[in-house]
Design a protein around this motif. Structure first.
Motif, PDB file in Angstrom:
ATOM      1  N   SER A   1      52.484  24.305  34.440  1.00 26.21           N
ATOM      2  CA  SER A   1      52.257  25.741  34.649  1.00 26.21           C
ATOM      3  C   SER A   1      51.250  25.870  35.791  1.00 26.21           C
ATOM      4  N   TRP A   2      51.746  26.153  36.984  1.00 33.23           N
ATOM      5  CA  TRP A   2      50.903  26.029  38.173  1.00 33.23           C
ATOM      6  C   TRP A   2      50.400  27.376  38.702  1.00 33.23           C
ATOM      7  N   ASP A   3      50.042  28.247  37.783  1.00 34.63           N
ATOM      8  CA  ASP A   3      49.432  29.518  38.162  1.00 34.63           C
ATOM      9  C   ASP A   3      47.920  29.407  38.011  1.00 34.63           C
ATOM     10  N   LEU A   4      47.188  29.923  39.001  1.00 34.80           N
ATOM     11  CA  LEU A   4      45.732  29.913  38.934  1.00 34.80           C
ATOM     12  C   LEU A   4      45.233  30.701  37.729  1.00 34.80           C
ATOM     13  N   ILE A   5      44.213  30.187  37.075  1.00 36.77           N
ATOM     14  CA  ILE A   5      43.558  30.916  35.996  1.00 36.77           C
ATOM     15  C   ILE A   5      42.687  31.990  36.633  1.00 36.77           C
ATOM     16  N   LYS A   6      43.075  33.229  36.479  1.00 36.65           N
ATOM     17  CA  LYS A   6      42.470  34.335  37.219  1.00 36.65           C
ATOM     18  C   LYS A   6      41.006  34.568  36.850  1.00 36.65           C
ATOM     19  N   ASN A   7      40.639  34.330  35.594  1.00 41.47           N
ATOM     20  CA  ASN A   7      39.233  34.558  35.257  1.00 41.47           C
ATOM     21  C   ASN A   7      38.310  33.506  35.881  1.00 41.47           C
ATOM     22  N   LEU A   8      38.881  32.390  36.309  1.00 41.05           N
ATOM     23  CA  LEU A   8      38.110  31.375  37.044  1.00 41.05           C
ATOM     24  C   LEU A   8      38.173  31.619  38.541  1.00 41.05           C
ATOM     25  N   TYR A   9      39.345  32.018  39.026  1.00 37.76           N
ATOM     26  CA  TYR A   9      39.567  32.184  40.469  1.00 37.76           C
ATOM     27  C   TYR A   9      40.182  33.564  40.728  1.00 37.76           C
ATOM     28  N   PRO A  10      39.385  34.634  40.584  1.00 37.34           N
ATOM     29  CA  PRO A  10      39.945  35.986  40.716  1.00 37.34           C
ATOM     30  C   PRO A  10      40.536  36.272  42.085  1.00 37.34           C
ATOM     31  N   ASN A  11      40.045  35.606  43.114  1.00 37.09           N
ATOM     32  CA  ASN A  11      40.550  35.809  44.477  1.00 37.09           C
ATOM     33  C   ASN A  11      41.278  34.578  45.003  1.00 37.09           C
ATOM     34  N   GLY A  12      41.670  33.694  44.095  1.00 42.18           N
ATOM     35  CA  GLY A  12      42.379  32.490  44.497  1.00 42.18           C
ATOM     36  C   GLY A  12      41.445  31.455  45.117  1.00 42.18           C
ATOM     37  N   PHE A  13      42.045  30.515  45.843  1.00 44.82           N
ATOM     38  CA  PHE A  13      41.287  29.446  46.491  1.00 44.82           C
ATOM     39  C   PHE A  13      40.864  29.785  47.921  1.00 44.82           C
ATOM     40  N   LYS A  14      41.416  30.864  48.485  1.00 44.97           N
ATOM     41  CA  LYS A  14      41.140  31.176  49.881  1.00 44.97           C
ATOM     42  C   LYS A  14      39.638  31.329  50.184  1.00 44.97           C
ATOM     43  N   PRO A  15      38.844  31.993  49.321  1.00 39.02           N
ATOM     44  CA  PRO A  15      37.413  32.079  49.637  1.00 39.02           C
ATOM     45  C   PRO A  15      36.753  30.706  49.803  1.00 39.02           C
ATOM     46  N   LEU A  16      37.214  29.711  49.020  1.00 41.46           N
ATOM     47  CA  LEU A  16      36.660  28.362  49.137  1.00 41.46           C
ATOM     48  C   LEU A  16      37.119  27.705  50.425  1.00 41.46           C
TER      49      LEU A  16
END
Length: 690
Positions: free
Chosen positions: A338-353
């Motif tokens: 299940s390769w969906d980001l956990i939103k409560n950990l990464y609300p804006n995805g990985f792009k900010p990182l």
């Protein structure tokens, strides 16, 4: 290790061909006696002797119950020169066609202008209109090593998450009839045993390698003419349908003159020259990575990235490991698939990182495991037709599979689906110039075998492995600036094919222990120059130096799976900066020649030491370790392959100033090393005085 070698233990003191004609055997023996030939001449002579019209080629199989040596001499043969992107490589296609059944054997032989080596790639095709008879016992290499005298075979254990990972192994073939069978077990190429071997004879030898990221098998037998080497897939017994084509394992031979370590280092150089990953077309510089588990919130990642940047720590890749995907709330390994980001950990995805890192010249690294699919995961529910071993009832070496299934990369639809899906993730994450990390925590052989009927044994594996390479190559073509990590349960998929595409930046799931890391490096560096292992405790020079290699995997402030926190105010940034800068001053030496200076040992009351030498530069270094229970404060290992007439400037990184010694003294009397700390580690660099 050879007890008669120059290695010293400092303890409490200073301390093919299987069916060659008699004439062909004599020719090979004569050729082995002429290693002074230019590599290209040597290789071309070897090819001429094995692929001329009258010769039986150095591969074998059984077809419709008949051995290939009795068949192939009557088949139609053709030779074609192929194009190569590498000017130091020459590729020749030798085709053998059976007009009766339509079977075509295509053997591509690669020779090298810069190394006395050959590689064989075998493809089987049914060019007929009906299915072929049964092909079985296919060996991509079936060759007798001659002309080197009594043989000692050296290899290393593979990775099984233990202290023993990569432990050196040796077998002496004393008399005719002795044999040895090696395999990886379970379908991952370096689980149990690495697929590299060195047959050491009387001042000459042959290094052998296998490129197959699945279930290979290798057999060594002492025969009248020398040492027989046969290698291929572990199990082949299948027919081919019309127009069906499959590939078999890559095999290689590298001939050398000298002792074991002349052969090992020639092989290391060969790997760097011809099986080393590239980034944007240029050879990969092994990176420094900083690992953080994926269940860590994005806010913590961003805070820690800011601190890394603020303190100018020379880190290349910020590594987000497993745990970033799956269900909201508590993550578990059952979410794999299940390769969906956990939103409560990464609300804006990985792009900010990734954007913050890229702005400072650094990159993001993210963990994936697309091949393994857990029961109940999204892929399991939405694409069961693409999975194999789906019922989860097959058995493995580790017991019942317990709900693991395998995304069938041998299925073109599944291959396209996974490639496109992960491509989208890479784009969404801003990972195109980062590092794609691929894990593989499953024994796939049992899934493959569950699909094969009696007359198609080996087909599922062969097509899967071909799909795996196509998957990696497609991602590399789409993202040429991205590098690849090959984890596979910690160093379980290292072979000639993977080394050119990816590197094991997490080479073992074994003990996160300084002595274990020393032992792992000792055995693995003999074969491949690029790897990394976890470095867990900041401020600890002994652990840091015990764990360094050509690449680093920093896990300071945390060890194991779980949430990370913001770096504390008292984190030793000054120590970290100084230590990493110091490492960068000698990192390149790890790509040089490698010489163990003491025997392999797991004991706590000994010294361990090795040398990394760059003779072309006249530079190198020695790493030495005094273990916890060793009462000896000094050792004097003898160095290798220096210029005896030259004067070398030596610097101990823990002392001010330098000393000078001649190469002759360093090789004949040794390098005096003193370590007061118990345990302790020393790094001594040397450079030829100009």
């Amino acid at each position: 290790m050879n007890k008669k070698s120059n290695h010293q233990l400092f303890k409490c003191r200073l301390v093919k061909v299987a069916f060659l004609s008699v004439m062909a055997v004599l020719l090979i023996g004569k050729l082995m006696a002429q290693p002074h030939m230019k590599p290209v001449v040597f290789a071309e002579k070897w090819i001429d002797q094995h692929f001329v019209k009258e010769a039986i080629p150095p591969f074998s199989f059984v077809y419709d119950g008949e051995k290939s040596e009795n068949l192939i001499k009557n088949w139609k043969k053709s030779t074609t020169q192929l194009k190569s992107d590498n000017t130091n490589e020459k590729k020749t296609l030798f085709s053998y066609a059976d007009d009766r059944t339509g079977l075509v054997i295509n053997c591509t032989v690669t020779s090298f202008a810069d190394f006395p080596a050959v590689e064989l790639d075998l493809c089987l095709k049914n060019a007929g209109k009906i299915q072929t008879p049964i092909l079985e016992s296919i060996r991509t290499m079936d060759y007798i090593i001659t002309g080197i005298g009594k043989t000692n075979l050296h290899w290393s254990k593979g990775a099984v998450s233990s202290f023993d990972d990569f432990m050196p192994q040796e077998k002496s073939f004393e008399k005719e009839g002795e044999s040895l069978h090696l395999e990886p077990h379970g379908g991952r190429s370096s689980y149990q045993n690495l697929p590299f071997f060195n047959a050491v004879g009387e001042n000459k030898g042959v290094v052998m390698g296998i490129g197959w990221s699945g279930d290979w098998g290798a057999d060594f037998n002492s025969v009248a003419g020398g040492l027989s080497f046969k290698a291929g897939m572990q199990k082949t017994h299948f027919l081919l349908y019309p127009n069906e084509e499959i590939r078999m394992p890559k095999t290689m031979l590298l001939f050398y003159e000298g002792d074991q370590w002349d052969g090992q280092n020639l092989f290391r150089r060969f790997i760097i020259a011809h099986h080393h990953p590239k980034v944007n077309g240029k050879p990969l510089t092994p990176p420094i990575t900083w690992g953080v588990f994926g269940t860590t919130p994005a806010s913590v990642h961003l805070y820690n990235i800011d601190k890394i940047i603020e303190h100018k720590l020379p880190l290349d890749y910020y590594w987000v490991d497993a745990g970033w995907y799956g269900k909201e709330g508590v993550w578990t390994w059952y979410d794999t698939g299940s390769w969906d980001l956990i939103k409560n950990l990464y609300p804006n995805g990985f792009k900010p990182l990734s954007e913050k890192l890229e702005k400072d010249g650094r990159h993001l690294m993210v963990w994936f495991e697309p091949e393994r699919v857990r029961k109940g995961s999204r892929w399991d529910k939405e694409h069961p037709e693409m999975l194999i071993g789906h019922d989860g009832n097959y058995q493995t070496n580790l017991g019942e599979a317990k709900g693991n299934s395998l995304m069938n990369l041998g299925d073109p639809k599944a291959l396209k689906f996974v490639t496109d899906y992960i491509t989208d993730k890479i784009k969404d994450f801003g990972l195109g110039t980062g590092c794609y990390r691929q894990d593989f925590n499953i024994e796939p052989a049992y899934c493959w075998q569950s699909q094969d009927v009696w007359n198609r044994q080996g087909i599922t594996e062969a097509k899967y492995i071909e799909g795996l390479y196509a998957y990696w190559d497609s991602l590399k073509a789409r993202f040429p600036g991205m590098i690849f990590d090959n984890c596979a349960g910690g160093g379980c998929r290292i072979d000639l094919e993977t080394t050119g595409r990816a590197a094991p930046y997490w080479r073992t799931d074994g003990p996160r222990d300084a002595v274990a890391h020393q032992c792992h490096s000792y055995g693995l560096m003999a074969w491949i120059p690029v790897s990394a292992t976890s470095i867990d405790r900041e401020g600890n020079d002994y652990e840091f130096r015990s764990s360094i290699n050509s690449s680093l995997c920093i896990n300071w402030q945390h060890s194991g799976d779980g949430v990370w926190y913001k770096l504390p105010k008292d984190f030793p940034y000054d120590w970290a900066k100084k230590t990493l800068d110091q490492y960068l001053g000698f990192r390149d030496y790890f790509m040089g020649d490698y010489y163990p200076l003491t025997p392999y040992s797991q004991n706590q009351d000994v010294w361990m030491a090795w040398q990394l030498n760059c003779p072309e530069k006249g530079e190198g270094m020695v790493q030495a370790f005094r273990r916890e229970n060793c009462i000896c404060t000094s050792a004097c290992p003898k160095l290798r392959n220096l210029d005896p007439k030259a004067v070398y400037i030596l610097k101990n990184l823990d002392s001010k100033g330098s000393t000078e010694m001649t190469g002759r003294v360093l090789m004949e009397k040794g390098l005096p090393i003193s370590i007061i700390n118990q345990p302790g580690a020393a790094v001594i660099t040397y450079k030829k005085r100009r």
